[in-house]
Design an enzyme around this catalytic site. Structure first.
Site, mmCIF file in Angstrom:
data_model
loop_
_atom_site.group_PDB
_atom_site.id
_atom_site.type_symbol
_atom_site.label_atom_id
_atom_site.label_comp_id
_atom_site.label_asym_id
_atom_site.label_seq_id
_atom_site.Cartn_x
_atom_site.Cartn_y
_atom_site.Cartn_z
ATOM 1 N N HIS A 127 0.816 -1.211 0.000
ATOM 2 C CA HIS A 127 0.000 0.000 0.000
ATOM 3 C C HIS A 127 0.850 1.261 0.000
ATOM 4 O O HIS A 127 1.892 1.335 0.629
ATOM 5 C CB HIS A 127 -0.942 0.003 1.214
ATOM 6 C CG HIS A 127 -0.217 -0.051 2.536
ATOM 7 N ND1 HIS A 127 0.240 1.066 3.192
ATOM 8 C CD2 HIS A 127 0.132 -1.107 3.312
ATOM 9 C CE1 HIS A 127 0.828 0.718 4.318
ATOM 10 N NE2 HIS A 127 0.778 -0.602 4.423
ATOM 11 N N ASP A 128 0.396 2.242 -0.777
ATOM 12 C CA ASP A 128 0.978 3.578 -0.826
ATOM 13 C C ASP A 128 2.367 3.625 -1.452
ATOM 14 O O ASP A 128 3.054 4.640 -1.356
ATOM 15 C CB ASP A 128 1.024 4.215 0.570
ATOM 16 C CG ASP A 128 -0.344 4.235 1.223
ATOM 17 O OD1 ASP A 128 -1.241 4.910 0.688
ATOM 18 O OD2 ASP A 128 -0.537 3.551 2.258
ATOM 19 N N GLY A 145 4.857 -1.258 2.653
ATOM 20 C CA GLY A 145 4.114 -0.034 2.417
ATOM 21 C C GLY A 145 4.990 1.196 2.318
ATOM 22 O O GLY A 145 6.076 1.263 2.904
#
Length: 266
Positions: A127-128, A145
């Site tokens: 994520h991200d 992440g």
């Protein structure tokens, strides 16, 4: 198979939500699942057994191979269902069992992948993450992440990058490396706790960098990671001695640190 007037081909066993945005010439193979918030650009090819969920955009010409899982919720216990996104660029090759997560509120709400990348089997983009153009991730390489990966970087097989680490453009991560710290542009790192082993000279040569630029990078590397004075002092001296743009890129990267230390030579 059935073909629409726009020449998009969807296998009868595929499950495609009517709300999904499907471009011209898209191919969706057997047993694929496409969610309601998904956008597939022109010419996207889902081979078979591919799942694309979440608020996910897949750029034109991208090919996704069997059993990839794209746009699922993050592997992050802080995620509370916020409407975050995964944006994938054009002409990527996403091989078998690849996983890519949507973003989170704590990371800017967007996971982003550039154009022309190759994600080999079982790679993971957490994520991200912000992944540049023409990046190669070899089999089982993983990004936790919030990782940033610059253009033309290569991550060797079974390598793992810790949260919030930045990988500079044209950097090379050796296979089975554990990367805990930022890697300068054009750097080469390796080791179970990765250390900076020099410059990615093979990559520089393959991308046609001038001999003068490579020599400037060599000299800058020696200056930045020397023993005399502080890092800021050494960087100032390097900046004065080597005005080449490639050296400026390295210095700008170092000055942009967000809390992670630099990966250093042994």
């Amino acid at each position: 198979m059935s073909a629409s007037a726009a020449e998009t081909v969807i296998h009868p066993t595929a499950v495609v939500d009517p709300a999904a945005q499907i471009g011209a010439g898209v191919k969706i193979g057997p047993f694929c699942v496409v969610g309601p918030h998904v956008t597939l650009g022109d010419g996207v090819d889902l081979k078979s057994h591919v799942v694309v969920e979440g608020r996910t955009q897949v750029g034109s010409g991208t090919v996704i191979f069997p059993f990839a899982s794209i746009g699922q919720v993050p592997q992050d216990l802080k995620y509370k269902g916020e409407p975050s996104e995964l944006i994938i660029g054009r002409n990527n090759r996403i091989r078998e069992h690849v996983t890519m997560s949507i973003g989170t509120e704590g990371g800017g709400m967007v996971t982003r992948v550039g154009d022309g990348c190759l994600f080999m089997a079982s790679t993971h983009v957490g994520h991200d993450c912000q992944v540049g153009n023409n990046v190669i991730m070899a089999n089982n390489a993983t990004l936790a992440g919030h990782v940033e990966v610059g253009d033309n970087a290569i991550l060797g097989g079974l390598s793992a990058v810790l949260q919030w680490v930045r990988i500079g453009a044209h950097a090379m991560i050796g296979g089975m490396s554990g990367v805990e710290n930022d890697v300068i542009p054009y750097g080469l790192v390796k080791g179970d706790r990765a250390f900076l082993a020099g410059l990615n000279l093979v990559g520089l040569t393959r991308h046609g960098f001038a001999r003068e630029d490579i020599q400037s990078l060599r000299s800058a590397f020696d200056g930045i990671f020397g023993q005399e004075g502080t890092l800021m002092d050494r960087m100032a001296a390097v900046e004065s001695a080597h005005p080449a743009p490639v050296v400026g890129e390295v210095l700008t990267f170092i000055r942009g640190r967000n809390g992670r230390p630099l990966c250093q030579p042994r």
